[in-house]
Each structure stands twice: as structure tokens, then as C-alpha cells.
Design an enzyme around this catalytic site. Structure first.
Site, PDB file in Angstrom:
ATOM      1  N   SER A  66       0.588   5.945  -1.818  1.00 37.61           N
ATOM      2  CA  SER A  66       1.777   6.650  -1.328  1.00 37.61           C
ATOM      3  C   SER A  66       2.495   7.401  -2.450  1.00 37.61           C
ATOM      4  O   SER A  66       2.341   7.098  -3.626  1.00 37.61           O
ATOM      5  CB  SER A  66       2.764   5.658  -0.711  1.00 37.61           C
TER       6      SER A  66
HETATM    7  N1  SAH Z   1       0.013   0.275  -0.365  1.00 39.16           N
HETATM    8  C1  SAH Z   1      -1.112   1.068  -0.802  1.00 39.16           C
HETATM    9  C2  SAH Z   1      -1.361   2.286   0.057  1.00 39.16           C
HETATM   10  C3  SAH Z   1      -1.772   1.918   1.407  1.00 39.16           C
HETATM   11  S1  SAH Z   1      -2.873   3.012   2.228  1.00 39.16           S
HETATM   12  C4  SAH Z   1      -0.996   1.472  -2.244  1.00 39.16           C
HETATM   13  O1  SAH Z   1       0.011   1.137  -2.886  1.00 39.16           O
HETATM   14  O2  SAH Z   1      -1.919   2.092  -2.752  1.00 39.16           O
HETATM   15  C5  SAH Z   1      -3.083   2.004   3.645  1.00 39.16           C
HETATM   16  C6  SAH Z   1      -4.084   0.891   3.455  1.00 39.16           C
HETATM   17  O3  SAH Z   1      -4.030   0.083   4.611  1.00 39.16           O
HETATM   18  C7  SAH Z   1      -5.514   1.400   3.340  1.00 39.16           C
HETATM   19  O4  SAH Z   1      -6.098   0.909   2.170  1.00 39.16           O
HETATM   20  C8  SAH Z   1      -6.191   0.815   4.581  1.00 39.16           C
HETATM   21  O5  SAH Z   1      -7.543   0.436   4.374  1.00 39.16           O
HETATM   22  C9  SAH Z   1      -5.328  -0.394   4.879  1.00 39.16           C
HETATM   23  N2  SAH Z   1      -5.373  -0.892   6.252  1.00 39.16           N
HETATM   24  C10 SAH Z   1      -5.433  -0.202   7.408  1.00 39.16           C
HETATM   25  N3  SAH Z   1      -5.425  -1.033   8.460  1.00 39.16           N
HETATM   26  C11 SAH Z   1      -5.348  -2.297   7.955  1.00 39.16           C
HETATM   27  C12 SAH Z   1      -5.318  -3.597   8.539  1.00 39.16           C
HETATM   28  N4  SAH Z   1      -5.345  -3.800   9.859  1.00 39.16           N
HETATM   29  N5  SAH Z   1      -5.254  -4.668   7.704  1.00 39.16           N
HETATM   30  C13 SAH Z   1      -5.227  -4.512   6.371  1.00 39.16           C
HETATM   31  N6  SAH Z   1      -5.264  -3.311   5.762  1.00 39.16           N
HETATM   32  C14 SAH Z   1      -5.320  -2.208   6.541  1.00 39.16           C
END
Ligand code: SAH
Length: 220
Positions: A66
Site C-alpha cells: 500500500s
Molecule cells: N499489508 C500488505 C499489503 C496487502 S495486499 C503490505 O503491507 O504489503 C493484500 C494481501 O492480501 C495480498 O498479499 C493477498 O494475497 C492477501 N489476501 C487476499 N485475500 C486474503 C485472505 N482471504 N486471507 C489472507 N490474505 C489474503
């Protein structure tokens, strides 16, 4: 602009000054964490020159880290107790950057990621930085992680059509959950607060996150 190119620490200091302090991020603990944690290490080297720019960056597997402002904003929105004793749950570890920031303002951070390769990489970066109060699990974060709850704060960093129901049951009394909720391309960041059996919710700011998949998100 012109003249000498900024070093990465200089770029990071400017990021805090211009993108965070300039936009009402005022919790000194969060500003300090954003000053300390080297965001560039959470992206591939080819993106290091843009690591302190005001936007998201790709982290592979069609996912993104993000925008720094959003990381700081969501951390501040959790309203964690000032004593750094909080236990926090994050859904969507991604690069591990948000977890690293949380690790500086909480006692323990639990983070769930569905893509094993991302979870492993995040784990490695955190270990290299000698951050030892973050635990990462591979799985569907929509169910939360009840074993370590209830939490002083829950942060969801992927967008769901609605708040995954299991998460609100893992909030301590008075604690907040911050999550992007809404359609796939554009959501609102919500803060839910549990007070006894009552849940109040506030709409904070428009955002755009990658989708939360799985049972309590958009499906697989
Ligand atoms: N917080 C992260 C950015 C998140 S991007 C950072 O600091 O880099 C969103 C993430 O959520 C992705 O890696 C994706 O694979 C994950 N994601 C999506 N659905 C999910 C779920 N049901 N459970 C766990 N992770 C999930």
C-alpha cells in the site's frame, strides 16, 4: 528534481515529512516507525528508486504494497493503547511492511496471508530486520486467528464486500477493526468499534485495495 539524487534514508525522511506529517498523521510512535522501517526492503530492488514515492508498488502475484500514507493512516485509525502492549491481527500480510510498522507500536502482531510465497518472503525480510514480534500464518484470513485473540486491533489490508463476520467476534471490548469495504475497484475505509454487544461503524476515507479472496471475501 535537480542536483544530487537523494539517498534512500533521505527519501524516507522526506516521505514522512511531506506525505505523513503534511497530512495529519500525528501519532509520534507511528511517525517514528515510518522513519525507521526501510520500506525499500519490502519491494524488489528495481523499485527502490520509487520506494518512498506517494503510491502503492507491485510485490508480485498481482498484489501490491500500500501507499505509505495509507499504511500510516490505517495504523493511526486503529487507536491502539499508548503503552505499546497491544496484540494486533492483520489480514493480508503481502510484503510484510504494514506488519513491520505495527510491530513498532504493538507488543505482538499476528498476520495471515493466503499466498505462501509472499508469506515466506515477508517472514524473511522481517527476520533480516530482527523484528521478532510478528507471527505469520498461511491461510484464509477471513476466519481470523481466534487462538491469539481477542485483539486490541484488527486491520484488513484487502477489500471485502462486507466485514468478515468472524473478525468482529475476535475484537476486545472497546477495540477497533479497520477495513476497506465495498466493490472491487473502489472502497471506503471503515472503522468498526465493539462496545459490549454493540458495534458502531464509521466511514473514514475512500480507498482502492486488491480484493480479499476466500470464504468471507470474493470467493476463490
Ligand atoms: N499489508 C500488505 C499489503 C496487502 S495486499 C503490505 O503491507 O504489503 C493484500 C494481501 O492480501 C495480498 O498479499 C493477498 O494475497 C492477501 N489476501 C487476499 N485475500 C486474503 C485472505 N482471504 N486471507 C489472507 N490474505 C489474503
Amino acid at each position: 528534481m535537480f542536483g544530487k539524487k537523494l539517498t534512500l534514508p533521505e527519501a524516507r525522511a522526506l516521505m514522512v515529512k511531506n506525505q505523513l506529517e503534511g497530512r495529519y498523521i500525528n501519532d509520534p510512535r507511528i511517525l517514528e516507525a515510518m522513519r525507521e522501517i526501510p520500506r525499500h526492503l519490502f519491494v524488489e530492488e528495481k523499485f527502490w528508486d520509487s520506494a518512498y514515492d506517494d503510491g502503492p508498488l507491485p510485490i508480485g502475484h498481482r498484489q501490491t504494497i500500500s501507499q505509505p500514507y495509507i499504511v500510516a493512516f490505517m495504523t493511526q485509525a486503529l487507536q491502539l493503547p499508548p503503552n505499546n502492549q497491544a496484540t494486533v491481527l492483520e489480514i493480508g500480510t503481502g510484503s510484510g511492511y504494514q506488519a513491520a510498522i505495527l510491530s513498532q507500536v504493538a507488543a505482538r502482531v499476528y498476520s495471515i496471508e493466503r499466498i505462501e510465497a509472499l508469506a515466506k518472503k515477508a517472514q524473511q525480510v522481517l527476520q533480516d530486520l530482527e523484528i521478532d514480534n510478528v507471527e505469520i500464518m498461511v491461510g484464509d484470513g477471513g476466519y481470523g486467528w481466534p487462538e491469539h485473540g481477542p485483539y486490541d486491533g484488527i486491520i484488513v489490508t484487502a477489500a471485502a464486500p462486507e466485514i468478515p463476520a468472524p473478525l468482529t467476534t475476535q475484537l476486545k471490548d472497546g477495540a477497533s477493526l479497520v477495513a476497506p469495504i465495498g466493490p472491487k475497484r473502489r472502497q471506503e475505509l471503515f472503522r468498526l468499534q465493539r462496545q459490549g454487544h454493540t458495534i458502531t461503524s464509521e466511514n473514514l476515507v475512500p480507498v482502492a485495495f486488491v480484493p480479499l479472496l476466500g470464504e468471507h471475501g470474493w470467493g476463490e
